[in-house]
Design a protein around this motif. Structure first.
Motif, PDB file in Angstrom:
ATOM      1  N   ALA A 126     -16.079   6.108   7.964  1.00 24.44           N
ATOM      2  CA  ALA A 126     -17.190   6.431   7.567  1.00 24.44           C
ATOM      3  C   ALA A 126     -17.185   6.840   5.956  1.00 24.44           C
ATOM      4  CB  ALA A 126     -16.962   8.016   8.575  1.00 24.44           C
ATOM      5  N   ARG A 127     -16.102   7.792   5.693  1.00 25.44           N
ATOM      6  CA  ARG A 127     -16.867   8.901   4.404  1.00 25.44           C
ATOM      7  C   ARG A 127     -17.263   7.963   3.260  1.00 25.44           C
ATOM      8  NH1 ARG A 127     -12.488  12.458   6.123  1.00 25.44           N
ATOM      9  NH2 ARG A 127     -10.930  10.847   5.181  1.00 25.44           N
ATOM     10  N   SER A 128     -16.038   6.366   3.764  1.00 28.53           N
ATOM     11  CA  SER A 128     -16.689   4.706   2.624  1.00 28.53           C
ATOM     12  C   SER A 128     -17.875   4.941   2.291  1.00 28.53           C
ATOM     13  CB  SER A 128     -15.273   4.383   2.402  1.00 28.53           C
ATOM     14  OG  SER A 128     -15.478   3.730   3.570  1.00 28.53           O
ATOM     15  N   LEU A 129     -18.110   4.718   4.155  1.00 27.28           N
ATOM     16  CA  LEU A 129     -19.618   4.329   4.327  1.00 27.28           C
ATOM     17  C   LEU A 129     -20.668   4.805   3.738  1.00 27.28           C
ATOM     18  CD1 LEU A 129     -20.981   2.027   4.750  1.00 27.28           C
ATOM     19  CD2 LEU A 129     -20.740   2.453   7.529  1.00 27.28           C
ATOM     20  N   ARG A 130     -20.700   6.327   3.978  1.00 28.51           N
ATOM     21  CA  ARG A 130     -22.137   6.822   3.619  1.00 28.51           C
ATOM     22  C   ARG A 130     -21.790   6.937   1.609  1.00 28.51           C
ATOM     23  NH1 ARG A 130     -19.308  10.652   7.502  1.00 28.51           N
ATOM     24  NH2 ARG A 130     -17.950  11.825   5.798  1.00 28.51           N
ATOM     25  N   GLN A 131     -20.546   6.562   1.091  1.00 27.04           N
ATOM     26  CA  GLN A 131     -20.610   6.030  -0.718  1.00 27.04           C
ATOM     27  C   GLN A 131     -20.975   5.263  -0.523  1.00 27.04           C
ATOM     28  OE1 GLN A 131     -16.410   6.639  -1.439  1.00 27.04           O
ATOM     29  NE2 GLN A 131     -16.439   8.840  -1.406  1.00 27.04           N
ATOM     30  N   GLY A 132     -20.869   4.337  -0.008  1.00 31.35           N
ATOM     31  CA  GLY A 132     -21.973   2.744   0.025  1.00 31.35           C
ATOM     32  C   GLY A 132     -21.329   1.315   0.480  1.00 31.35           C
ATOM     33  N   PRO A 133     -22.383   0.516   0.901  1.00 27.37           N
ATOM     34  CA  PRO A 133     -21.069  -0.674   1.212  1.00 27.37           C
ATOM     35  C   PRO A 133     -20.309  -1.158   0.337  1.00 27.37           C
ATOM     36  CG  PRO A 133     -23.911  -0.600   0.361  1.00 27.37           C
ATOM     37  CD  PRO A 133     -23.052   0.254   0.476  1.00 27.37           C
ATOM     38  N   GLY A 134     -20.598  -0.574  -0.443  1.00 26.24           N
ATOM     39  CA  GLY A 134     -19.591  -1.960  -1.419  1.00 26.24           C
ATOM     40  C   GLY A 134     -18.294  -0.702  -1.765  1.00 26.24           C
ATOM     41  N   GLU A 135     -18.032   0.598  -1.364  1.00 28.40           N
ATOM     42  CA  GLU A 135     -17.341   1.224  -1.014  1.00 28.40           C
ATOM     43  C   GLU A 135     -16.635   1.208   0.012  1.00 28.40           C
ATOM     44  OE1 GLU A 135     -19.883   2.104  -2.594  1.00 28.40           O
ATOM     45  OE2 GLU A 135     -19.532   2.904  -4.323  1.00 28.40           O
ATOM     46  N   PHE A 136     -17.819   0.682   1.224  1.00 31.83           N
ATOM     47  CA  PHE A 136     -16.768   0.823   2.304  1.00 31.83           C
ATOM     48  C   PHE A 136     -15.867  -0.486   2.559  1.00 31.83           C
ATOM     49  CE2 PHE A 136     -17.662  -1.578   6.914  1.00 31.83           C
ATOM     50  CZ  PHE A 136     -16.790  -0.643   7.600  1.00 31.83           C
ATOM     51  N   ALA A 137     -16.391  -1.599   1.423  1.00 33.59           N
ATOM     52  CA  ALA A 137     -15.076  -3.370   2.031  1.00 33.59           C
ATOM     53  C   ALA A 137     -14.166  -3.114   1.783  1.00 33.59           C
ATOM     54  CB  ALA A 137     -16.292  -4.174   1.267  1.00 33.59           C
ATOM     55  N   ALA A 138     -14.614  -1.947  -0.168  1.00 35.58           N
ATOM     56  CA  ALA A 138     -13.344  -1.714  -0.875  1.00 35.58           C
ATOM     57  C   ALA A 138     -11.879  -1.140   0.529  1.00 35.58           C
ATOM     58  CB  ALA A 138     -13.465  -1.485  -2.156  1.00 35.58           C
ATOM     59  N   HIS A 139     -12.705  -0.045   1.094  1.00 33.50           N
ATOM     60  CA  HIS A 139     -11.722   0.425   1.609  1.00 33.50           C
ATOM     61  C   HIS A 139     -11.270  -0.199   2.537  1.00 33.50           C
ATOM     62  CE1 HIS A 139     -10.094   4.451   3.327  1.00 33.50           C
ATOM     63  NE2 HIS A 139     -10.634   3.348   4.671  1.00 33.50           N
ATOM     64  N   VAL A 140     -11.868  -0.470   3.102  1.00 32.70           N
ATOM     65  CA  VAL A 140     -11.139  -2.362   3.711  1.00 32.70           C
ATOM     66  C   VAL A 140     -10.390  -3.066   3.677  1.00 32.70           C
ATOM     67  CG1 VAL A 140     -11.757  -3.924   5.855  1.00 32.70           C
ATOM     68  CG2 VAL A 140     -12.858  -2.324   6.057  1.00 32.70           C
ATOM     69  N   ARG A 141     -10.822  -3.709   2.290  1.00 38.31           N
ATOM     70  CA  ARG A 141      -9.723  -4.380   2.009  1.00 38.31           C
ATOM     71  C   ARG A 141      -8.448  -3.421   1.409  1.00 38.31           C
ATOM     72  NH1 ARG A 141     -11.534  -8.667  -2.707  1.00 38.31           N
ATOM     73  NH2 ARG A 141      -9.869  -9.308  -1.842  1.00 38.31           N
ATOM     74  N   ALA A 142      -8.581  -2.684   0.925  1.00 39.30           N
ATOM     75  CA  ALA A 142      -7.200  -2.080   0.801  1.00 39.30           C
ATOM     76  C   ALA A 142      -6.150  -1.479   1.987  1.00 39.30           C
ATOM     77  CB  ALA A 142      -8.076  -0.360   0.084  1.00 39.30           C
ATOM     78  N   ALA A 143      -7.193  -1.077   3.044  1.00 40.53           N
ATOM     79  CA  ALA A 143      -6.480  -0.633   4.500  1.00 40.53           C
ATOM     80  C   ALA A 143      -5.299  -1.771   4.675  1.00 40.53           C
ATOM     81  CB  ALA A 143      -7.277  -0.219   5.464  1.00 40.53           C
ATOM     82  N   LEU A 144      -6.424  -3.223   4.464  1.00 39.02           N
ATOM     83  CA  LEU A 144      -5.747  -4.247   5.237  1.00 39.02           C
ATOM     84  C   LEU A 144      -4.171  -4.636   4.359  1.00 39.02           C
ATOM     85  CD1 LEU A 144      -8.692  -6.648   5.916  1.00 39.02           C
ATOM     86  CD2 LEU A 144      -7.347  -6.040   7.405  1.00 39.02           C
ATOM     87  N   ALA A 145      -4.039  -3.984   2.704  1.00 37.87           N
ATOM     88  CA  ALA A 145      -3.237  -4.481   2.438  1.00 37.87           C
ATOM     89  C   ALA A 145      -2.540  -4.132   2.092  1.00 37.87           C
ATOM     90  CB  ALA A 145      -4.007  -4.517   0.201  1.00 37.87           C
ATOM     91  N   SER A 146      -1.947  -2.312   2.540  1.00 34.29           N
ATOM     92  CA  SER A 146      -1.766  -1.532   2.839  1.00 34.29           C
ATOM     93  C   SER A 146      -0.871  -1.616   4.359  1.00 34.29           C
ATOM     94  CB  SER A 146      -1.861  -0.488   2.774  1.00 34.29           C
ATOM     95  OG  SER A 146      -2.490   0.164   3.776  1.00 34.29           O
ATOM     96  N   ASN A 147      -1.007  -2.070   4.783  1.00 32.01           N
ATOM     97  CA  ASN A 147      -0.513  -2.911   6.412  1.00 32.01           C
ATOM     98  C   ASN A 147      -0.998  -3.733   6.512  1.00 32.01           C
ATOM     99  OD1 ASN A 147       0.203  -1.548   8.919  1.00 32.01           O
ATOM    100  ND2 ASN A 147      -2.582  -1.929   9.731  1.00 32.01           N
ATOM    101  N   PRO A 148       0.199  -4.744   5.755  1.00 32.52           N
ATOM    102  CA  PRO A 148       0.393  -6.512   6.114  1.00 32.52           C
ATOM    103  C   PRO A 148       0.849  -6.629   7.807  1.00 32.52           C
ATOM    104  CG  PRO A 148       2.079  -5.403   4.968  1.00 32.52           C
ATOM    105  CD  PRO A 148       1.015  -3.967   5.451  1.00 32.52           C
ATOM    106  N   THR A 149       1.319  -5.792   7.943  1.00 28.62           N
ATOM    107  CA  THR A 149       2.324  -5.886   9.750  1.00 28.62           C
ATOM    108  C   THR A 149       0.783  -5.956  11.059  1.00 28.62           C
ATOM    109  OG1 THR A 149       4.275  -5.358   8.661  1.00 28.62           O
ATOM    110  CG2 THR A 149       3.736  -6.175  11.131  1.00 28.62           C
TER     111      THR A 149
END
Length: 546
Positions: A126-149
């Motif tokens: 939610a915090r990343s989405l408040r910063q903008g859709p681009g930041e939201f997508a970047a946060h999701v990509r980073a979360a996926l990369a940090s949790n490959p399992t």
């Protein structure tokens, strides 16, 4: 609805869920667990999977567009999701697959599903989405990369959500028709085209019934935020996004640049079935269930669907109206319920009322089985599930039965009415809401049609009042959002008609508007009285004072 009645209602739903073996779904969509009964759309599933597999990261969502009743939801749920689960998409092993409908709060739905299904922190999302859709997508990509399992698959009783992690099929599970159609093999799951491990983990996000952002979401800002977030996920490579859209709302999408691009580059129309596909829809589930069809039954069904005798298997033009598919499915379910041993019979089919009358016959049978009090509750409950938009388009809407006012909806009696219609597969229930099983019911049952036409203006007023009350609550009961003037008076007159059954929030919103009007009128009277007292020559002044 009081907690005890609500518990009874949920318990009844759980009991129904344990009763399996129905090869036909009636008006309800086929869910992923119904894949073994899903026939007739193998080619469409294969095309959809192929389009996903060949779609570059930057091209945006893939949108499946179809008229109401064409089987779009079943295609996404029992077709696409089942194919993905069986490894139809190379390189996608371990990717979370999320399917949901937007509902009234699409942003909350998106964040909640990403948190539950992909193992992400909802507050951080939610915090990343408040910063903008681009930041939201970047946060999701980073979360996926940090949790490959992949996290364990979530199990949610809400049919608006399906969550899976893509992986090998359970032992002993054979490939579905969708897997055959895609030409993929489970052995390829988790590997890219070259046989190497997939480059990065992504989310497969399937948003069914996208039109709900227009019919149920009353906040334009939330609608825009949701669409921008979904578009950013698709164009950033964080997710493969599939949208399911009712064709009648195609024009609504053109007001949003994000959707215009995806419709131009990723538009997948779902048209009427061919004659062989239609035959498979009729006979395939019965065959899979070990049932037989009496000679002549399939031909009778096709004739009543409007298929002309002598129609070629691959002729030009449609062989049926798209909106007839839910009616066919309901008729097949009713015929199955009247089977003789393991045989679906012509007599059983005729006793349902046929393609054109089976839904109406079922609904009328349930309605007439209620006492007069129950029939009145049924009318009120079903009208609560109908929404008439500004463009005069009718749509179904989910209703939280617990929010219905007790005087008009006694808890035990309302639960009994809802259960009666749900047992007949005319309503679908989840942990919190009930809704019409399909929009075809809005047209197929004459009695409901008459109710809607008789109260069309009231349904439109109710929607406006409900949306305004929700916006008022979201903004901390901001007085500037209250109804005023003729809008307030119209809502008050409608509510005073005696048959409106306002929810607590709607009544509170209307009362606040009336109180604000009374306060303004009282203030105006005090100002006039003070002016008269302070004006010795007021008898010669113009009236009213300016």
């Amino acid at each position: 609805m009081r907690p005890r009645a609500a518990d009874r209602w949920r318990a009844g739903r759980a009991g129904r869920a344990r009763v399996g073996g129905r090869p036909y779904r009636g008006l309800s969509a086929y869910e992923p667990e119904d894949a073994r009964w899903f026939f007739g759309r193998e080619h469409a599933v294969g095309v959809l999977v192929a389009r996903l597999a060949g779609r570059p990261d930057e091209r945006g969502p893939l949108t499946v567009v179809a008229p109401s009743g064409a089987g779009k939801s079943s295609l996404l749920r029992a077709g696409l999701l089942a194919a993905l689960r069986r490894g139809a998409l190379p390189g996608a092993q371990g990717w979370p697959v999320l399917l949901f409908v937007p509902g009234e709060r699409p942003v909350d739905e998106l964040l909640g599903r990403m948190g539950d299904g992909a193992g992400m922190d909802v507050l951080a999302l939610a915090r990343s989405l408040r910063q903008g859709p681009g930041e939201f997508a970047a946060h999701v990509r980073a979360a996926l990369a940090s949790n490959p399992t992949p996290s364990p698959a979530a199990h949610d009783p809400n049919p608006s959500l399906v969550t899976h992690d893509l992986g090998p099929s359970p032992a002993g599970a054979g490939p579905s028709p969708a897997a055959h159609a895609s030409g993929a093999s489970p052995a390829g799951a988790g590997l890219g085209p070259s046989g190497e491990p997939a480059a990065g983990r992504r989310v497969v996000l399937v948003v069914d019934q996208l039109e709900q952002v227009f019919t149920l979401c009353s906040d334009p800002a939330e609608r825009h935020t949701f669409l921008a977030a979904v578009h950013a996920l698709a164009t950033s490579g964080a997710a493969l996004v599939v949208l399911g859209l009712r064709a009648g709302f195609y024009g609504h999408c053109l007001a949003y640049p994000e959707l215009v691009g995806s419709l131009r580059d990723g538009h997948l129309p779902l048209g009427p079935l061919t004659l062989p596909e239609l035959r498979e829809i009729i006979a395939g589930p019965a065959r899979a269930a070990g049932l037989t069809m009496e000679p002549g039954l399939a031909e009778l069904l096709l004739r009543d669907m409007g298929v002309l005798p002598g129609t070629a298997d691959y002729g030009t033009g449609p062989v049926h109206e798209p909106g007839a598919l839910p009616l066919l499915s309901h008729t097949l379910l009713a015929t199955w319920a009247r089977r003789r041993g393991n045989t679906l019979t012509v007599d059983g089919y005729r006793s349902t009322g046929g393609i054109s009358g089976a839904v109406a016959a079922t609904a009328e049978h349930v309605y007439r089985g209620l006492d007069p009090h129950g029939q009145e509750i049924a009318r009120r409950v079903l009208l609560q599930m109908v929404c008439v938009g500004e463009d005069n388009v009718e749509a179904r809407r989910p209703v939280d039965l617990r929010s219905l006012p007790e005087p008009h909806f006694p808890a035990a009696a309302t639960a009994e009415v809802v259960e009666s219609f749900a047992r007949a597969r005319l309503l679908t229930l989840d942990a919190e809401h009930a809704q019409l099983a399909h929009e075809a019911l809005l047209r197929a049952w004459p009695r409901l049609r008459e109710w809607i036409l008789a109260d069309r203006a009231g349904l439109r007023t109710r929607r406006q009042l409900r949306e305004a009350a929700e916006a008022w609550r979201r903004e901390g009961r901001d007085p500037s959002l209250l109804f005023r003037g003729t809008r307030l008076q119209s809502a008050h007159d409608w509510a005073a008609s005696g048959d409106t059954a306002l929810t607590g929030l709607e009544q509170e919103f209307l009362d606040a508007g009336l109180a604000a009007r009374a306060a303004e009128e009282a203030g105006a009277r005090r100002r006039c009285a003070a002016w008269w007292r302070c004006s010795p020559c007021c008898w010669c002044w113009p009236w009213p004072p300016r």
